[in-house]
Design a protein around this motif. Structure first.
Motif, short mmCIF file in Angstrom:
data_model
loop_
_atom_site.label_atom_id
_atom_site.label_comp_id
_atom_site.label_asym_id
_atom_site.label_seq_id
_atom_site.Cartn_x
_atom_site.Cartn_y
_atom_site.Cartn_z
N THR A 101 55.93 26.53 17.38
CA THR A 101 55.02 27.10 19.13
C THR A 101 56.44 27.32 20.16
O THR A 101 57.01 26.18 19.73
N HIS B 281 53.65 29.11 24.34
CA HIS B 281 52.80 28.21 25.46
C HIS B 281 53.84 28.01 26.83
O HIS B 281 55.17 28.18 26.51
N ASN B 282 53.33 27.87 27.60
CA ASN B 282 53.97 27.02 28.98
C ASN B 282 53.68 26.02 28.86
O ASN B 282 52.05 25.56 28.58
N THR B 283 54.21 24.82 29.80
CA THR B 283 54.18 23.82 30.28
C THR B 283 54.72 23.49 31.31
O THR B 283 55.51 24.36 32.24
N PHE C 250 56.43 16.51 27.34
CA PHE C 250 54.94 16.38 28.54
C PHE C 250 54.85 15.53 29.01
O PHE C 250 53.90 14.71 29.38
N GLU D 254 57.62 27.02 22.99
CA GLU D 254 56.77 26.02 24.22
C GLU D 254 58.03 25.73 25.91
O GLU D 254 59.39 24.92 25.57
N GLU E 210 52.70 16.57 32.14
CA GLU E 210 51.68 17.78 32.25
C GLU E 210 49.95 18.26 33.18
O GLU E 210 49.59 17.26 32.63
N GLU F 246 48.37 29.89 30.46
CA GLU F 246 49.75 29.53 30.65
C GLU F 246 50.51 31.51 30.77
O GLU F 246 50.23 32.11 29.55
#
Length: 298
Positions: free
Chosen positions: A164, A106-108, A271, A166, A274, A17
């Motif tokens: 977080t 974070h990445n998604t 998500f 994201e 994901e 990520e």
């Protein structure tokens, strides 16, 4: 409210990520953290071996290794298990950490835009959500304070408060300017909020804002051998945080059978599809939308 001084800014919890990894590298190289010189901020890339190999993890997901029982289990000696114990010493111990806030980047691969995920629901997080929402109207504010206790095993649970950032969609092991910019902007707003709040500055925060609350998960259909029998429907794929009503098609089997949402409320999935959740056949997480009032906390 009590002043917040010690903050951990974490990238590389998952080694593929890249936005969080490169934001930490960029800010350290450019000494950006000096802009908040009244705060004691420690910036770290926490799983360097996974980052070097551009994989989510080496043996086990580091972001699932922070259950207290696991941290105290001397028989857990895998790479990420031992790394979690080391990080718990550095940023914890969990339940008695000197770090007041841990920001995990974070990445998604899901189309979640810029999402601020808040581990608790209290004056700090409620006002932080309002501040970020005011400055980033298209951001999604998501509370997961009701996630089951057995799932409270994330890295951010080590600190007193966990946040977080994201952002997505972004493919694994890819760095995209738009996504990195979103992460940098939201992280700046978080740190600005803390510093302005500490200084007693009047903050521009709405009386209320739309937010989302964790409500559960939906899994893809599988057969008796654990093989997938279907996929997320095109009707909702890439439509994170868009409403689905009871009876709405959410998945479809390979034979063409439509699978509908069987709940009794309007759900807002996130998500969706994901990539990191491929192994557990997760289709999406569900949330409920609600109006968060800030009036009693200003």
């Amino acid at each position: 409210m009590k002043k917040i001084q010690r903050i951990a800014l974490i990238g590389g919890t998952h080694g593929n990520e890249l936005s969080g990894i490169y934001l930490v590298k960029k800010w350290l190289a450019q000494q950006t953290l000096k802009q908040w010189n009244a705060l004691d901020i420690t910036a770290r890339i926490v799983n360097p071996r996974a980052c070097e190999q551009s994989v989510r993890y080496i043996e086990t997901d580091l972001n699932r290794e922070f259950d207290i029982a696991d941290l105290e289990n001397i028989n857990k000696t895998g790479y990420e298990a031992l790394l979690a114990k080391k990080l718990n010493i550095e940023f914890g111990p969990k339940g008695n950490s000197p770090y007041e806030v841990l920001i995990d980047l974070h990445n998604t691969t899901s189309n979640m835009g810029a999402c601020l995920m808040l581990q608790r629901k209290n004056a700090f997080t409620i006002l932080l959500g309002g501040y970020v929402k005011h400055h980033m109207p298209h951001a999604n504010i998501y509370f997961q304070d009701n996630v089951p206790e057995e799932k409270q095993n994330f890295l951010l649970t080590v600190a007193q408060q966990g946040v977080t950032v994201e952002v997505g969609p972004q493919p694994n092991s890819v760095l995209q300017q738009e996504t990195l910019d979103l992460m940098e902007l939201m992280t700046r707003h978080i740190l600005d909020f803390v510093e302005l709040r500490n200084n007693g500055t009047t903050l521009v925060i709405p009386d209320e804002y739309d937010a989302f609350q964790y409500a559960g998960n939906l899994s893809l259909p599988i057969d008796d051998n654990g093989q997938r029998e279907g996929m997320v429907s095109r009707q909702i794929d890439q439509k994170d945080f868009q409403p689905i009503e009871p009876g709405h098609v959410v998945m479809e089997t390979f034979s063409g059978e439509k699978i509908t949402w069987q709940g009794d409320y309007t759900a807002y999935p996130l998500f969706i599809n994901e990539a990191a959740y491929h192994k557990n056949h997760s289709a999406m997480t569900l949330s409920r939308k609600f109006v968060m009032s800030c009036r009693d906390y200003k």
